[in-house]
Write an enzyme that holds these catalytic residues in place. Structure first.
Site, PDB file in Angstrom:
ATOM      1  N   CYS A   1       0.798  -1.223   0.000  1.00  0.00           N
ATOM      2  CA  CYS A   1       0.000   0.000   0.000  1.00  0.00           C
ATOM      3  C   CYS A   1       0.836   1.280   0.000  1.00  0.00           C
ATOM      4  CB  CYS A   1      -0.952  -0.001   1.184  1.00  0.00           C
ATOM      5  SG  CYS A   1      -2.150  -1.353   1.157  1.00  0.00           S
TER       6      CYS A   1
ATOM      7  N   HIS B   1      -3.216   6.964   1.909  1.00  0.00           N
ATOM      8  CA  HIS B   1      -3.690   5.668   1.456  1.00  0.00           C
ATOM      9  C   HIS B   1      -5.005   5.358   2.153  1.00  0.00           C
ATOM     10  CE1 HIS B   1      -4.186   1.466   0.879  1.00  0.00           C
ATOM     11  NE2 HIS B   1      -3.942   1.190   2.156  1.00  0.00           N
TER      12      HIS B   1
ATOM     13  N   ASN C   1     -10.218  -0.249  -0.284  1.00  0.00           N
ATOM     14  CA  ASN C   1      -8.754  -0.170  -0.234  1.00  0.00           C
ATOM     15  C   ASN C   1      -8.206  -0.728  -1.537  1.00  0.00           C
ATOM     16  OD1 ASN C   1      -6.008  -0.651   0.172  1.00  0.00           O
ATOM     17  ND2 ASN C   1      -6.261  -1.287   2.298  1.00  0.00           N
TER      18      ASN C   1
END
Length: 336
Positions: free
Chosen positions: A115, A257, A287
């Site tokens: 990520c 993020h 996500n």
């Protein structure tokens, strides 16, 4: 123009998500979950997933096309793809993406930092531009985590979605809007087990034993990841801001993020910046791993939430463990 006299400047932005949408209610038909359970814990209402036969590279190409269009060009000296779900374990995905974009012959490679991948890719690419090794570059964050999730795990299935986002970088002046500055990167490999796919790599394959099915899927230790994400992203954002001489009140937008809505709120508290200054699209896309930050940038730029002249910090946290941040004054550009 090199080194301190040269910077990587954001000059184009593009994004793409697959057409198939999976809502919380649809997940609840197959798993022991509900819309209320997912929303209350993550802030997510739906996510996009690829169709059978579609790949990370396909999404990366679409986002790359749009970033090039946004920049008003069809060329780049370099293509960097941040991903932890490459089309194949070998070779890297970036060279094929570059060729499909009509950029055969240019440098192309992948960056794997889960990520945090997009921030890491920005850092590596900016350094190459600052050194004079490249004048222009396409940096793409793309992931298809739907392909590595346990179909019976309601937690990970609820969180992750597929997507891609890209920025076009060019060499420019460090003082101009869009110039990337204040890069901060960090890692802690002693906590690598918190976010992992245990099987499929050399460690497991070298045993000569077949992998257990559960080990072939993505796993994470949610509570520990939550605590680490809040601590590491907040500290990294503050480090970048301080290096640029920005106090908390000077930061117009913090683009993190999109791991979890509660993580965003906790980071906002730690850095003492109102949550209203944190653009978010997690409710609509979930996500999206390395694609997360550029997808938020594209949404915020299109909606007018990001405006030219605003002071912006980008920040990420992911497996490795890895984390990082970078700052810029937002340039005037049209999303491709």
């Amino acid at each position: 123009m090199r080194g301190a006299d040269r910077a990587a400047v954001v000059a184009g932005l593009g994004a793409w998500v697959p057409q198939t949408v999976v809502t919380n209610d649809e997940l609840a038909l197959r798993l022991d979950t509900s819309d209320e359970w997912i929303r209350s814990r993550t802030g997510i209402a739906r996510r996009h997933v690829i169709a059978p036969g579609e790949s990370t590279g396909d999404l990366a190409v679409e986002a790359g096309h749009r970033a090039l269009k946004s920049a008003g060009t069809d060329t780049a000296d370099l293509v960097v793809v941040a991903t932890s779900t490459p089309d194949r374990p070998c070779p890297a995905t970036a060279p094929e993406v570059a060729s499909r974009l009509g950029l055969t012959g240019v440098g192309a490679f992948d960056v794997a930092a889960v990520c945090t991948g997009f921030v890491y890719a920005l850092g590596v690419t900016a350094a190459l531009i600052e050194s004079g090794a490249a004048r222009t570059a396409l940096v793409i964050g793309a992931d298809t985590f739907s392909t590595i999730l346990n179909p019976t795990d309601r937690t990970t299935r609820a969180i992750f979605g597929d997507g891609a986002g890209a920025v076009f970088l060019r060499a420019g002046d460090p003082a101009e809007d869009g110039a990337l500055r204040g890069l901060h990167l960090g890692s802690d490999g002693t906590r690598s087990e918190l976010i992992e796919v245990a099987a499929g790599g050399s460690r497991q394959r070298s045993t000569g034993l077949p992998a257990e099915e559960a080990a072939t899927y993505f796993t994470m230790e949610g509570r520990s990841v939550f605590a680490e994400a809040v601590r590491r992203m907040a500290a990294s954002v503050q480090t970048t801001a301080e290096s640029l001489g920005w106090a908390s009140g000077d930061i117009d937008r913090i683009v993190l993020h999109q791991a979890n809505a509660r993580i965003l709120a906790a980071v906002a508290d730690r850095v003492d910046v109102p949550l209203e200054r944190f653009p978010s699209n997690i409710e609509r896309v979930g996500n999206t791993v390395a694609a997360s930050i550029p997808l938020v940038l594209a949404d915020a730029a299109e909606s007018g939430e990001l405006r030219a002249g605003q002071r912006v910090v980008l920040g990420g946290f992911g497996g490795g463990l890895t984390w990082g941040s970078v700052g810029l004054v937002w340039p005037g550009l049209t999303v491709g």
